[in-house]
Motif scaffolding. Structure first.
Motif, PDB file in Angstrom:
ATOM      1  N   TYR A  96      -2.249  22.222  42.203  1.00 39.83           N
ATOM      2  CA  TYR A  96      -0.939  21.443  41.998  1.00 39.83           C
ATOM      3  C   TYR A  96      -0.641  21.425  40.487  1.00 39.83           C
ATOM      4  O   TYR A  96      -1.258  20.716  39.599  1.00 39.83           O
ATOM      5  CB  TYR A  96      -1.339  19.917  42.491  1.00 39.83           C
ATOM      6  N   ASN A 105      -1.004  16.156  41.852  1.00 36.68           N
ATOM      7  CA  ASN A 105      -0.851  15.696  43.424  1.00 36.68           C
ATOM      8  C   ASN A 105      -0.515  14.128  43.472  1.00 36.68           C
ATOM      9  O   ASN A 105      -1.371  13.276  43.206  1.00 36.68           O
ATOM     10  CB  ASN A 105      -2.281  15.843  44.148  1.00 36.68           C
ATOM     11  N   PRO A 134      -8.240  15.410  41.915  1.00 32.48           N
ATOM     12  CA  PRO A 134      -6.874  15.035  41.414  1.00 32.48           C
ATOM     13  C   PRO A 134      -6.507  14.910  39.969  1.00 32.48           C
ATOM     14  O   PRO A 134      -5.277  15.152  39.573  1.00 32.48           O
ATOM     15  CB  PRO A 134      -6.382  13.727  42.118  1.00 32.48           C
ATOM     16  N   SER A 142      -4.202  19.174  39.139  1.00 34.45           N
ATOM     17  CA  SER A 142      -4.885  18.779  40.350  1.00 34.45           C
ATOM     18  C   SER A 142      -5.531  20.173  41.052  1.00 34.45           C
ATOM     19  O   SER A 142      -4.755  21.031  41.459  1.00 34.45           O
ATOM     20  CB  SER A 142      -4.214  18.064  41.245  1.00 34.45           C
ATOM     21  N   THR A 180       5.288  17.573  45.842  1.00 32.15           N
ATOM     22  CA  THR A 180       3.918  17.149  46.307  1.00 32.15           C
ATOM     23  C   THR A 180       3.034  18.305  46.726  1.00 32.15           C
ATOM     24  O   THR A 180       2.173  18.035  47.295  1.00 32.15           O
ATOM     25  CB  THR A 180       4.000  15.995  47.136  1.00 32.15           C
ATOM     26  N   ASP A 181       3.748  19.519  46.745  1.00 27.84           N
ATOM     27  CA  ASP A 181       3.052  20.565  47.501  1.00 27.84           C
ATOM     28  C   ASP A 181       2.035  21.258  46.569  1.00 27.84           C
ATOM     29  O   ASP A 181       2.497  21.444  45.337  1.00 27.84           O
ATOM     30  CB  ASP A 181       4.100  21.762  48.077  1.00 27.84           C
ATOM     31  N   GLY A 182       1.193  21.796  46.942  1.00 23.13           N
ATOM     32  CA  GLY A 182       0.250  22.690  46.141  1.00 23.13           C
ATOM     33  C   GLY A 182       0.355  24.150  46.387  1.00 23.13           C
ATOM     34  O   GLY A 182       0.762  24.768  47.512  1.00 23.13           O
ATOM     35  N   ASP A 217      -2.381  11.823  45.825  1.00 24.66           N
ATOM     36  CA  ASP A 217      -3.739  11.606  45.431  1.00 24.66           C
ATOM     37  C   ASP A 217      -4.044  10.905  44.118  1.00 24.66           C
ATOM     38  O   ASP A 217      -4.782  11.090  43.593  1.00 24.66           O
ATOM     39  CB  ASP A 217      -4.560  12.758  45.569  1.00 24.66           C
TER      40      ASP A 217
END
Length: 307
Positions: free
Chosen positions: A64, A68, A129, A78, A44-46, A71
């Motif tokens: 992302y 994401n 997103p 995203s 879930t990290d960008g 979101d």
């Protein structure tokens, strides 16, 4: 009205998407290996870019590559912008435009929110997103991934100017005329005579009259200048544009002498060094009481508001 081409899923009426030439971007980022980026940021990290500056603030572009999830961006690319809010004391308004390069089209897919976003310490991140479906984006046939495994993203962060001015021009102001009477003109000894203050378009003005000329070069002429009254403060570099007629009135008829002023008033006055020769004035423009009557009539005056 939402305009779409190919595969964009944005549905908000405030969002526009299109293909076109590259917009003037604040920051762009080229990724050499998309597959490695997906592996490193599979959760879930960008991926956050280095900071860049726009509108005196520092920002980061956040990508992302797997969407994401937090979101509702699963299965999509995203993109976001993050404001460095560590030293932020107020809210920052910014307009965002993201772009994704398409080498096949040799154009940029752009997505823009026409409404500005309010960035602050509580909400430092804004973006989209769901920009492009991952299947569409990742397929080299579509042009977003090119030269093996490369792709390119960018963002334009436009922060409206905080300093502005509004200039307006008032034609034929209310009560545009001011009359000046100088008694016993022939016996005047002072170099300069200043009228009482009069109000035009929110400013106080005065007339300065020089009965023996402004200087030695003009000693045989009547000189007259228009000034802002004492106490009227102008900002550094500020000017007031004005058009007006200066008249010496004929006390025995309508043969008035008129000179038109079309100039900027700064901290110095504007007027006529040689408005009328003193010989002509003494011959025809003093009444029986040895009085001189002058009139000034404003046609246009500018006003400026600052913020």
């Amino acid at each position: 009205m939402l305009k779409t081409e190919k595969s964009c899923v944005a549905s908000d009426s405030t969002i526009t998407t299109k293909f076109g030439v590259r917009p003037p971007s604040t920051y762009s980022m080229k990724i050499q290996s998309l597959s490695q980026l997906k592996t490193l940021f599979s959760g879930t990290d960008g991926y956050k870019s280095r900071t860049f500056s726009s509108g005196k603030y520092n920002w980061r572009l956040v990508i992302y590559p797997n969407g994401n999830e937090k979101d509702n961006g699963t299965r999509f690319i995203s993109v976001y912008v993050e404001l460095d809010s560590t030293a932020l004391e107020s809210t920052v308004l910014a307009y965002l435009t993201f772009f994704v390069y398409n080498k096949k089209e040799n154009k940029y897919f752009t997505i823009q929110d026409t409404e500005g976003k309010q960035f602050n310490a509580l909400r430092p991140v804004w973006g989209f997103p769901r920009v492009l479906l991952l299947d569409t984006f990742s397929d080299p046939k579509n042009g977003y991934v090119f030269d093996g495994d490369q792709c390119e993203f960018g963002v334009d962060v436009m922060v409206p100017l905080t300093n502005w001015e509004v200039v307006s021009f008032t034609q034929k102001p209310s009560n545009p005329k001011f009359y000046l009477t100088i008694e016993k003109f022939s016996k005047l000894k002072e170099h300069c005579y200043v009228s009482s203050k009069f109000l035009i378009e929110g400013r106080n003005w005065v007339i300065k009259l020089y009965p023996k000329g402004y200087n030695a070069t003009c000693s045989t002429w009547l000189s007259l200048f228009l000034h802002l009254a004492e106490g009227e403060i102008m900002k550094t570099g500020e000017e007031i544009y004005m058009q007006c007629d200066v008249r010496i009135l004929d006390p025995f008829g309508c043969n008035h002498v008129t000179r038109k002023l079309n100039d900027n008033i700064s901290n110095k006055g504007r007027g006529c060094l040689e408005l009328m020769s003193l010989a002509k004035l003494a011959n025809a423009y003093l009444d029986k009481q040895d009085s001189l009557k002058a009139e000034i009539e404003f046609d246009v005056v500018s006003t400026t508001k600052y913020s």
